[in-house]
Enzyme design. Structure first.
Site, short mmCIF file in Angstrom:
data_model
loop_
_atom_site.label_atom_id
_atom_site.label_comp_id
_atom_site.label_asym_id
_atom_site.label_seq_id
_atom_site.Cartn_x
_atom_site.Cartn_y
_atom_site.Cartn_z
N GLY A 225 0.85 -1.21 0.00
CA GLY A 225 0.00 0.00 0.00
C GLY A 225 0.88 1.25 0.00
NE ARG B 86 -2.20 -4.45 -1.32
CZ ARG B 86 -1.80 -3.80 -0.23
NH1 ARG B 86 -0.72 -4.15 0.40
NH2 ARG B 86 -2.51 -2.79 0.23
CG ASP C 267 4.91 -8.02 8.09
OD1 ASP C 267 6.09 -8.22 8.42
OD2 ASP C 267 4.01 -8.87 8.23
CB THR D 31 2.83 0.56 6.25
OG1 THR D 31 1.48 0.27 6.64
CG2 THR D 31 3.75 0.21 7.39
CG ASP E 195 -1.82 -0.52 7.86
OD1 ASP E 195 -2.78 0.25 7.72
OD2 ASP E 195 -1.54 -1.43 7.04
CG ASP F 189 1.40 -3.14 10.03
OD1 ASP F 189 2.36 -2.49 9.56
OD2 ASP F 189 0.73 -3.92 9.35
NE ARG G 251 -2.43 -4.78 5.51
CZ ARG G 251 -2.18 -5.31 4.31
NH1 ARG G 251 -2.00 -6.59 4.18
NH2 ARG G 251 -2.11 -4.55 3.26
#
Ligand code: ADP
Ligand code: F6P
Length: 316
Positions: free
Chosen positions: A10, A71, A102, A124, A126, A128, A170
């Site tokens: 993303g 992706r 990730d 990202t 996120d 994360d 996510r």
């Protein structure tokens, strides 16, 4: 030394600032830089082109990524990666910088395994990734979310209504958590701290009883069907509420100053790592210091934000 740079997964605001930093730092140090379009797909399909200093002027302030992103399933199998390797050999690339999350780092590790020096920059929204306090893009998106929530609050307070706001992330609750810490919401539910429908009703009921008629409930995406949640609350508390999915509006936009500076510092670090013969490293920031770890140490499972959740619980 010839290096290649790609963005994958993303997009995130600040990716362009990172590209600028890498290109300028590499050229300053006498390297040649190739941009790869469309992430790993571009490696497989030989979409490489030379990047000069002028190509990255005035991009630090732009959202998205000038290199495009994708992706790419093909890269997850050996066959695809062999094609990528032969592209890198054909162009004489000695090192690759991957900007992504990730999944992209898993791909970067596989490139290392094929003998290509590879360094990752965390890009990202996120946030994360366990090994870094901040990822490039998170701060911008957090500000976008807070801006949207502020607008929702204006109408909510006028009508004395509550709104459920679904944010991205996510499987990570950082966008929701930090939005609440910044004063954007009263009730939050995230994958790390999941509330049941009844828990949410109980908290909302109490808040309304205490006289606060407009409340923001922030939930991380993929946890609930928010239409079901809305109906459940309406039936149980006998009120009408609203719900909004913020969606892709969160991923675009000009990067914040924080993300631009972070991207700049991380980009310089990535180039220096490659210059000094390092590989298999993910660059991050911890306690305000730029750090790096091996790709093996990176995961998206444990962000360890318990202290932040505890702070939030003191207030609500
Ligand atoms: P993000 O980097 O934002 O987490 P994805 O999880 O979609 O995004 O990963 C981006 C790309 O990284 C994937 O489309 C794929 O090309 C590559 N990738 C992800 N996981 C692996 C893996 N286990 N092995 C090789 N490549 C991978
Ligand atoms: O990883 C960034 C992110 O925007 C997540 O927050 C979201 O779940 C996902 O990407 C959406 O992915 P896609 O662009 O493939 O719909």
């Amino acid at each position: 030394m010839k290096i290649a740079i790609l963005t994958s997964g993303g997009d995130a605001p600040g990716m362009n600032a990172a590209i600028r930093s890498v290109v300028k730092c590499a050229i300053y140090n006498g390297m040649e830089v190739f941009g790869v379009k469309h992430g790993y797909k571009g490696l497989i399909e030989q979409e490489l082109f030379k990047l000069n200093s002028l190509d990255v002027e005035n991009i630090a302030e732009m959202g998205g990524t000038i290199l495009k992103t994708a992706r790419c399933i093909e890269f997850t199998n050996e066959e695809g990666r062999k094609k990528a390797l032969s592209t890198l050999e054909k162009f004489g690339i000695d090192g690759v910088i991957v900007i992504g999350g990730d999944g992209s780092f898993k791909g970067a590790k596989k490139l290392c395994d094929l003998g290509i020096s590879t360094v990752g920059l965390p890009g990202t929204i996120d946030n994360d990734l366990n090994y870094t306090d901040y990822c490039i893009g998170f701060d911008t998106t957090l500000n976008t979310v807070l801006g949207c929530i502020k607008n929702i609050k204006d109408t909510d307070s006028s009508h004395e209504k509550t709104t459920i706001v679904e944010v991205m992330g996510r499987y990570c609750g950082d966008l929701a958590l930090y939005s609440a810490l910044a004063g954007g919401g009263e009730i939050i539910s995230t994958p790390e701290n999941k509330l049941s429908f009844d828990d949410i009703c109980e908290k909302l009921g109490k808040s309304i009883q205490n006289g606060k008629k407009d409340n923001i409930i922030i939930v991380t995406e993929r946890m609930y069907d928010i239409d079901d949640l809305q109906k459940y609350i309406e039936c149980k508390l006998h009120i009408n509420i609203r719900s909004t999915v913020l969606g892709f509006i969160q991923r675009g936009g000009n990067p914040s100053a924080f993300d631009r500076v972070l991207a700049f510092k991380m980009g310089v670090k990535a180039v220096k790592l490659l210059m000094n013969g390092f590989s298999n490293k993910a660059v991050g920031i911890r306690n305000n210091k730029i750090i790096y770890v091996n790709f093996d140490e990176v995961n998206s499972e444990n962000n360890n934000r318990q202290k932040d959740y505890d702070l939030l619980n003191m207030f609500f």
